[in-house]
Design a protein around this motif. Structure first.
Motif, PDB file in Angstrom:
ATOM      1  N   GLY A   1      55.936  25.180 -19.306  1.00 16.76           N
ATOM      2  CA  GLY A   1      56.053  24.445 -20.722  1.00 16.76           C
ATOM      3  C   GLY A   1      55.052  24.605 -21.487  1.00 16.76           C
ATOM      4  O   GLY A   1      55.005  24.851 -22.550  1.00 16.76           O
ATOM      5  N   ALA A   2      53.739  24.455 -20.708  1.00 21.61           N
ATOM      6  CA  ALA A   2      52.561  24.271 -21.504  1.00 21.61           C
ATOM      7  C   ALA A   2      52.147  25.630 -22.063  1.00 21.61           C
ATOM      8  O   ALA A   2      51.591  25.885 -23.155  1.00 21.61           O
ATOM      9  CB  ALA A   2      51.419  23.888 -20.564  1.00 21.61           C
ATOM     10  N   VAL A   3      52.356  26.808 -21.218  1.00 15.10           N
ATOM     11  CA  VAL A   3      52.030  28.174 -21.768  1.00 15.10           C
ATOM     12  C   VAL A   3      53.098  28.399 -23.085  1.00 15.10           C
ATOM     13  O   VAL A   3      52.546  29.089 -23.967  1.00 15.10           O
ATOM     14  CB  VAL A   3      52.228  29.103 -20.538  1.00 15.10           C
ATOM     15  CG1 VAL A   3      52.026  30.500 -21.313  1.00 15.10           C
ATOM     16  CG2 VAL A   3      51.127  28.851 -19.689  1.00 15.10           C
TER      17      VAL A   3
ATOM     18  N   THR B   1      50.869  20.085 -24.919  1.00 18.33           N
ATOM     19  CA  THR B   1      51.403  18.724 -24.610  1.00 18.33           C
ATOM     20  C   THR B   1      52.896  18.612 -24.726  1.00 18.33           C
ATOM     21  O   THR B   1      53.696  18.411 -23.865  1.00 18.33           O
ATOM     22  CB  THR B   1      50.718  17.608 -25.272  1.00 18.33           C
ATOM     23  OG1 THR B   1      49.464  17.881 -24.949  1.00 18.33           O
ATOM     24  CG2 THR B   1      51.211  16.447 -24.639  1.00 18.33           C
ATOM     25  N   GLU B   2      53.487  19.120 -26.043  1.00 19.75           N
ATOM     26  CA  GLU B   2      54.962  19.124 -26.223  1.00 19.75           C
ATOM     27  C   GLU B   2      55.513  19.999 -25.170  1.00 19.75           C
ATOM     28  O   GLU B   2      56.672  19.624 -24.870  1.00 19.75           O
ATOM     29  CB  GLU B   2      55.114  19.712 -27.672  1.00 19.75           C
ATOM     30  CG  GLU B   2      55.224  18.535 -28.685  1.00 19.75           C
ATOM     31  CD  GLU B   2      55.673  19.286 -30.112  1.00 19.75           C
ATOM     32  OE1 GLU B   2      54.852  18.696 -31.010  1.00 19.75           O
ATOM     33  OE2 GLU B   2      56.471  19.973 -30.253  1.00 19.75           O
ATOM     34  N   GLY B   3      55.178  21.163 -25.071  1.00 19.27           N
ATOM     35  CA  GLY B   3      55.660  22.201 -24.274  1.00 19.27           C
ATOM     36  C   GLY B   3      55.708  21.585 -22.698  1.00 19.27           C
ATOM     37  O   GLY B   3      56.812  21.633 -21.992  1.00 19.27           O
ATOM     38  N   ALA B   4      54.589  21.049 -22.332  1.00 17.20           N
ATOM     39  CA  ALA B   4      54.537  20.573 -20.903  1.00 17.20           C
ATOM     40  C   ALA B   4      55.598  19.275 -20.721  1.00 17.20           C
ATOM     41  O   ALA B   4      56.149  19.321 -19.670  1.00 17.20           O
ATOM     42  CB  ALA B   4      53.103  20.104 -20.772  1.00 17.20           C
ATOM     43  N   LEU B   5      55.705  18.481 -21.880  1.00 17.15           N
ATOM     44  CA  LEU B   5      56.525  17.238 -21.853  1.00 17.15           C
ATOM     45  C   LEU B   5      58.054  17.885 -21.678  1.00 17.15           C
ATOM     46  O   LEU B   5      58.819  17.514 -20.538  1.00 17.15           O
ATOM     47  CB  LEU B   5      56.363  16.356 -23.016  1.00 17.15           C
ATOM     48  CG  LEU B   5      57.113  15.200 -23.016  1.00 17.15           C
ATOM     49  CD1 LEU B   5      57.124  14.275 -22.005  1.00 17.15           C
ATOM     50  CD2 LEU B   5      57.242  14.510 -24.367  1.00 17.15           C
ATOM     51  N   LEU B   6      58.216  18.897 -22.332  1.00 15.82           N
ATOM     52  CA  LEU B   6      59.624  19.536 -22.203  1.00 15.82           C
ATOM     53  C   LEU B   6      59.822  20.182 -20.688  1.00 15.82           C
ATOM     54  O   LEU B   6      60.790  19.785 -20.211  1.00 15.82           O
ATOM     55  CB  LEU B   6      59.734  20.759 -23.101  1.00 15.82           C
ATOM     56  CG  LEU B   6      59.947  20.558 -24.635  1.00 15.82           C
ATOM     57  CD1 LEU B   6      59.821  21.967 -25.331  1.00 15.82           C
ATOM     58  CD2 LEU B   6      61.387  19.540 -24.832  1.00 15.82           C
TER      59      LEU B   6
END
Lengths: 114, 886
Positions: B461-463, B405-410
């Motif tokens: 981002g998610a990956v 989620t953090e990655g996807a938000l980025l």
């Protein structure tokens, strides 16, 4: 193994809740007491676990809830069976009787002649 | 049954939409339960405190129950998401440096991808705005044997193909032109398309107002575009049937095209019927290929089947030709090519665009590796946090989901930044004004681009966020304390990331290097004339003031004389065309019948020039003379030819004094029209620095072919643009109706011819610098973190007696291995993508040592710098303080 047992417990709890609601609308606290009385205290489930069970039944549309006033004048949420809930109860009870008697027969099996 | 599901739906929706109310009701319910239980316990004789404690014990974990109830409603996922998002935002706020680097990296990558994809979509993918655009084909004659693989079509071709080719529903010819619109004062040049009446039916487009051209439409009708209708006629509906003057001739406006009408080639505002005389339609006009042809396939036929059909027709026609001509045309390998219109239209831009697209995708991959590296580093520094959460019983999937989620938000944040940057940068496409790239101006960040970008960014981002998390959770096999200390188990993943980034950056840099090398070679090509200090403008003589050749010639001479008197002007000339601006090719052959039987006539470019032309362009004379004012219509016809034509026709002797005819072998000749060669000049590049084909040049004097529309050419001392006001003053003194337009310089014209080489090269240079930079940052980040993780190891090594040299060697070798592996992979990648780039290269070997060395040095330097600083920190590790702190 713990997980498997918990699952069985969950299923049976839902069934018992449905059965206890058959008599008419009742609130969560009342259900907890009914469960204790009806099972002669056999089940030492946490009383709290009634609420997720109620929510699951509600999510399936088998139970509905509304706010009412309790015997001692407090605001309480009452749960009651819906028509599909009643039907489901009949099915589940028959199912349980069949399963449990089968389990009982297996447990009573003494080897016998094959 | 329906009622039941409706109930369920309402219940879920309520829980989802008003989570606050759901929670407070649940709170109230549980409070009621605890209160009742406490009262019961009191009645049983327990103390108040004890009563409540027992009630809570029997209930079992209030928060846990709430959690279970929530997950039973199915709003758990959403709840988690909100929780994860707010947690992620809190972490970003705590560590804004990390978050902004990641967001900017993704933003830059998305911006580059969205902008390039918008252009690719608009230029290559978007269907043409006509019904069933896939059935439109481009048709042209080809003479590979005469070094003319892509010619045009002749007027007789139209009738042939309309009537005898069953695979074509209809075909049309068209050619571009310009007209001056308005009267003397406000006159301006407007682009026009001369089209046969079948043109609009082929496109299945019709004017929104009025009509198109009737099959028998004669000259004198015009259909205008919506834009011209708005700008010149204020959108008045009474415009149909009125007259407008084009080049001083009256034209009747018969139709106005709809606003949506866009013919992809050029920006014609006027559509004028293209009509042919009986002679132009006759067999004698075959292979006078002046016109573009567009056709619509009949249902069920394909471009190939139509091509076969036309070639069969060509063969049948060829049998009726005179023998000499038949041989010549056959020798030339004459056939007709039919291609899907859109892909033919975009043929020269497809490869550069695809290359650019590949470039930005590589940058995206580098950026993704970069962000993954950053998150990996951060995830390891969060080892303790993750270990704590796992120990406290958080599900592994839950931890991974939180990091993803953090990655996807980025990713989403980067995407927003990137899309705005892309939309902003596309606004500058207008400034590029790259003619020759159809539909470039229509490129916008459309819904498809947004969708694609958001998808890419979230996935990226998610990956990038979850992959380090997976390795982190997996590596959690050891004890809690092992995990807290960090054991650097993901260092292999880091090394793969670094090698991958190096490989991608290498592909980018070497591709750019090859294009730059090729462009430099092109720029170094000698065009045969001197481009420096030559100013060029268009002069269009007003039709009304100069109706015939005599008046045109005299005013042109007056202009030349008057402008030559300006102090900064060294040479002045006029010509009907200039190198790099297109032109007519005319067949000419030696009068002495010096052609071997079956040999084709040369088809050189013809240029009509005034006497000062060769001096103005510094085209070197080889023999004979240039033109004089006395070479006019009262004297014999003369021409100057270039060395290509001279060598071809008179390889053994001097061409000066020889005679030429216009036309093909076997055609009837008029002895009065023999042309005497008076001079030979060096050959020049006619249309492109790339061209290899020697087509020859054929110059004729202005006084024998006076022009009403020509280029004014000035070779001048000062590079000051102020030269044009002075020229305008001089011309206005001759006649206030005279003026110049489209002022430019010869340098710009030559540069414009390289636009399809230069623009992609420049853009790819920016892209690969970006890639190199991102790659270096990524390598630096991972290496620096590696050193931090291994501080203890270094400290121990130093403590047991390793020298600085040994430490440096240890890390240096690691860097070298990883970077080297990346370079090898990159080289393989370059070879794999070589087909795409090879077609864009001019005189440049794919593996030319200079470019290869430059790319290796660029990557090596970036990688070395990226490794140097972490290495220096490794050498500065003070064993005592490190070991004490651990």
């Amino acid at each position: 193994m713990t997980e498997t047992r918990a699952e069985v417990m969950l299923g049976t709890l839902d069934l018992m809740v449905l059965k206890l609601l058959e008599a008419g609308p009742v609130h969560g606290w009342g259900l907890a007491q009914l469960l204790e009385t009806a099972s002669d205290g056999t089940f030492c489930v946490n009383q709290g676990s009634i609420y997720p069970a109620l929510q699951r039944l509600k999510a399936k549309g088998l139970v509905r809830s509304r706010w009412g006033v309790s015997e001692n004048g407090r605001r309480a949420r009452y749960y009651e069976l819906t028509r599909p809930g009643l039907k489901e109860l009949g099915k589940e009870v028959a199912n349980w009787v069949r399963t449990s008697s089968a389990v009982n027969r297996v447990l009573a099996f003494d080897g016998g002649e094959v | 049954m329906a009622g039941r599901w409706l109930l369920v739906l309402v219940e879920r929706a309520r829980a989802l939409l008003t989570p606050g109310r759901f929670d407070s009701e649940l709170d109230e319910e549980i409070r009621y339960h605890i209160a009742e239980a406490t009262e019961r316990n009191l009645r049983r004789g327990l103390s108040p405190g004890e009563a409540r404690r027992v009630a809570l014990r029997d209930f079992g974990g209030v928060e846990r129950v709430k959690d279970d109830v929530r997950s039973a409603t199915g709003i758990r996922l959403l709840h988690d998401l909100v929780q994860d998002l707010s947690y992620a935002l809190r972490t970003f706020r705590r560590n804004p440096g990390f978050a902004s680097v990641a967001v900017m990296t993704i933003g830059v990558c998305i911006a580059a991808n969205a902008a390039v994809f918008s252009v690719v979509h608009s230029v290559l993918l978007q269907p043409l705005p006509f019904p069933e655009p896939d059935r439109l084909v481009s048709i042209f004659n080809s003479y590979p044997g005469a070094a003319n693989p892509r010619s045009y079509n002749s007027a007789p071709d139209l009738n042939d193909r309309r009537e005898a080719v069953s695979g074509l529903e209809d075909v049309a010819l068209y050619t571009a032109s310009t007209y001056s619109v308005g009267d003397q004062d406000g006159s301006r040049r407007v682009s026009a398309l001369l089209v046969t009446p079948s043109f609009f039916p082929v496109l299945r487009a019709a004017p929104a107002l009025g009509r198109g051209f009737a099959p028998a439409s004669e000259a004198g009708e015009v259909v205008i575009t919506h834009a011209l209708w708005q700008s010149s006629f204020d959108g008045s509906t009474s415009v149909i049937g009125t007259t407008m003057h084009l080049d001083g001739e009256p034209f009747t406006i018969v139709g106005v095209l709809p606003d949506s009408f866009r013919f992809a080639e050029g920006d014609a505002q006027l559509y004028i019927p293209l009509t042919f005389t009986a002679r132009e339609r006759s067999d004698a006009a075959r292979h006078r290929d002046w016109y573009h042809m567009i056709g619509r396939l009949a249902p069920g036929s394909t471009a190939e089947s139509v091509g076969d059909e036309i070639d069969a027709l060509n063969r049948a026609r060829l049998a009726t030709y005179p023998a000499a001509l038949r041989n010549e045309i056959t020798e030339a390998g004459f056939h007709t090519i039919v291609q899907p219109y859109l892909s033919d239209l975009t043929r020269s831009v497809r490869t550069p665009l695809m290359l650019l697209w590949m470039g930005v995708m590589l940058v995206l991959a580098i950026g993704a590796a970069n962000v993954a590296g950053l998150l990996l580093v951060r995830a390891q520094s969060r080892n303790a946090e993750v270990a704590l959460r796992l120990s406290l019983g958080a599900a592994q999937s839950r931890v991974i989901r939180q990091l993803a989620t953090e990655g996807a938000l980025l990713g989403v944040m980067g995407c927003v930044v990137g899309l705005f940057a892309a939309a902003w940068s596309l606004r500058f496409l207008g400034a590029f004004d790259i003619y020759g790239i159809p539909r470039l101006q229509d490129a916008t960040v459309g819904p498809l681009v947004v969708l694609l970008s958001v998808g890419m960014a979230v996935l990226l981002g998610a990956v990038a966020g979850a992959s380090p998390a997976v390795s982190l959770v997996r590596s959690g096999g050891g004890s809690f304390f092992d995990r807290i200390r960090g054991n650097g188990r993901s260092s292999s993943l880091q090394q793969i990331l670094v090698a991958g980034q190096i490989a991608l950056a290498f592909v980018l840099v070497i591709s750019t290097g090859l294009l730059v090398t090729s462009l430099r070679k092109l720029n170094a090509v000698d065009p045969g004339f001197d481009t420096v200090g030559v100013a060029v403008a268009v002069v269009s003589l007003p039709e009304s003031g100069y109706p015939d050749e005599a008046t045109r010639l005299s005013v042109t001479r007056n202009i030349l004389e008057s402008v030559a008197g300006l102090p900064m002007v060294r040479e002045v000339a006029v010509a009907d065309r200039l190198p790099f601006s297109g032109g007519n090719r005319v067949p000419v052959m030696p009068a002495d019948d010096g052609l071997a039987s079956g040999e084709a006539a040369g088809v050189p470019l013809q240029t009509v020039v005034s006497p000062g032309y060769f001096e103005a362009l510094s085209i070197s004379p080889l023999s004979g003379r240039g033109f004089r004012d006395s070479d006019d219509q009262t004297t014999a016809r003369v021409a100057v030819i270039d060395e290509v034509l001279a060598r071809r026709y008179w390889p053994e002797q001097d061409a000066v004094g020889q005679q030429l005819w216009r036309g093909q072998p076997g055609e009837a000749r008029d002895p009065d029209k023999a042309i005497t060669v008076v001079g030979v000049v060096e050959s020049v590049r006619h249309s492109s620095l790339r061209e290899e084909e020697e087509i020859g040049a054929f110059y004729v004097p202005l006084a024998q072919v006076p022009l009403g529309y020509f280029r004014l050419i000035l070779r001048h001392d000062a590079t000051s643009p102020a030269i044009w006001p002075a020229v305008r003053d001089r011309m206005a003194a001759l006649d206030p109706g005279l003026g110049v337009s489209s002022t430019t310089t010869l340098e710009e014209m030559v540069a414009a011819s390289l636009v399809l080489q230069r623009t992609p090269t420049q853009l790819l240079s920016i892209v690969s610098l970006l890639g190199l930079f991102l790659g270096a940052i990524g390598v630096y980040g991972v290496m620096a973190y590696g050193v931090t993780l291994r501080r203890r190891e270094i400290a121990v090594r130093v403590a047991i007696g390793s020298t600085k040299r040994q430490i440096a060697l240890l890390f240096g070798r690691e860097c070298f291995t990883v970077v080297g592996a990346g370079l090898v992979i990159g080289l393989l990648g370059t070879l794999a993508s070589s087909r795409l780039i090879a077609s864009l290269l001019y005189d440049t070997e794919l593996l030319n040592p200079a470019t290869l060395a430059a790319a290796l040095i660029a990557i090596g330097t970036a990688a070395a710098a990226a490794c140097y600083f972490p290495l220096r920190r490794a050498l500065r590790v003070d064993p005592a303080s490190v070991l004490k702190s651990e």
